[in-house]
Scaffold this active site. Sequence first.
Site, PDB file in Angstrom:
ATOM      1  CB  CYS A   1     -24.072  31.341 -44.620  1.00 12.58           C
ATOM      2  SG  CYS A   1     -23.815  32.501 -45.962  1.00 12.58           S
TER       3      CYS A   1
ATOM      4  CD  GLU B   1     -17.124  20.849 -46.587  1.00 10.33           C
ATOM      5  OE1 GLU B   1     -16.680  20.095 -45.698  1.00 10.33           O
ATOM      6  OE2 GLU B   1     -17.258  22.082 -46.443  1.00 10.33           O
TER       7      GLU B   1
END
Length: 390
Positions: free
Chosen positions: A379, A126
């Site tokens: 994150c 990703e």
Amino acid sequence: MRADAPATDGLDEAARARILAKAALFAPPSNELADGRRDLVGLSREELAAAMAEIGEQPFRAKQLWHWIYHQGVTDFAAMANIAKPLRAKLAERFAIGRPEVAADHLSADETRKMLFRFRDHEAVETVYIPDVTEDRGAVCLSSQVGCTLSCRFCHTGTQRLTRNLSAAEIVGQFMAMRDAYGEWPSPKGETPRLLSTIVLMGMGEPLYNYENVAKAMKIVMDGEGIGLSRRRITLSTSGVVPMMDRAGAELGVNLAVSLHAVTDDVRDVIVPLNRKYNIAELIAACRRYPGASNARRITFEYVMLKGINDSEADARRLVELIDGIPAKVNLIPFNPWPGSTYETSSGNAIRRFANIVMDAGYAAPVRTPRGQDILAACGQLKSKVAGAA
């Protein structure tokens, strides 16, 4: 290894050799396609010249190809207007200009964009584009490995076992494919605004456990006659692979971000297991040695805020003591939950108290605004395989 071991210490050299040998065990596939053609993306200038020599062409052809591939962003030899048609046909027979397949494309409500890129062997990673909400620019968060070996307890990627390293072509290809998506070709010149203005090596994997391919990819990205992104626009994030930090600083000179996340070995041993190999003292010593660190180029210490784990006022004071004298800033990251995670995000009050202590000591301590949470792009949320997937 001593906390004050110099970069040239034989122990560091031996450790680097072991890391590179292990990386070879997870080597990416070759750049040869199923039809026998070679992918030119990811080749260095020297390798590109050698490829031209193999088909009887002069070295200047490599310079032409470099321009078309990395400055113009073309994927079809037929578009190379200053190359004669017979040679274009010859190149198309022998070579390809690849891109990873876009297997999934998700857009967050806050305009953060996450793509799942699939490679020729069907492995995938990703990659995230995080636009600046105030200006026409943004950061591309690149992955360096399929999965990860570090098993950081708060990170979704850490639940995905390492499959292999990415090649230089696959790393730079993520950035090029994102540029395709935003139509940012040819490469903007000089100070011309760029939508994709910075690279952060903060995606899946530990970049310094795939150093050779990461370094090769970043040298391609930084080449002024191609993509032309300056080293000050690139940040490499590491969880603390101490023996490779000196080499990265000396050879690449990019900005350094360190995933610290705790101020005692007892806590960091649990949430960042790499700490059992390279403890906090060794990591901080490596940061002090990092070439080029200055007030103009500060080291970023990343610190995920975990409720009741690492977010006390005493933790903040200990952090200030640890980094004393290092040109640095501290990014405070509210924990981003993911399916199966057991941690909680620190309260807003706890984060503010922590930030104030760090700022009172003279260090910037911005609190990162979560971006892309609704598409698991924030994150610590990236993962390219789901449970039960083949």
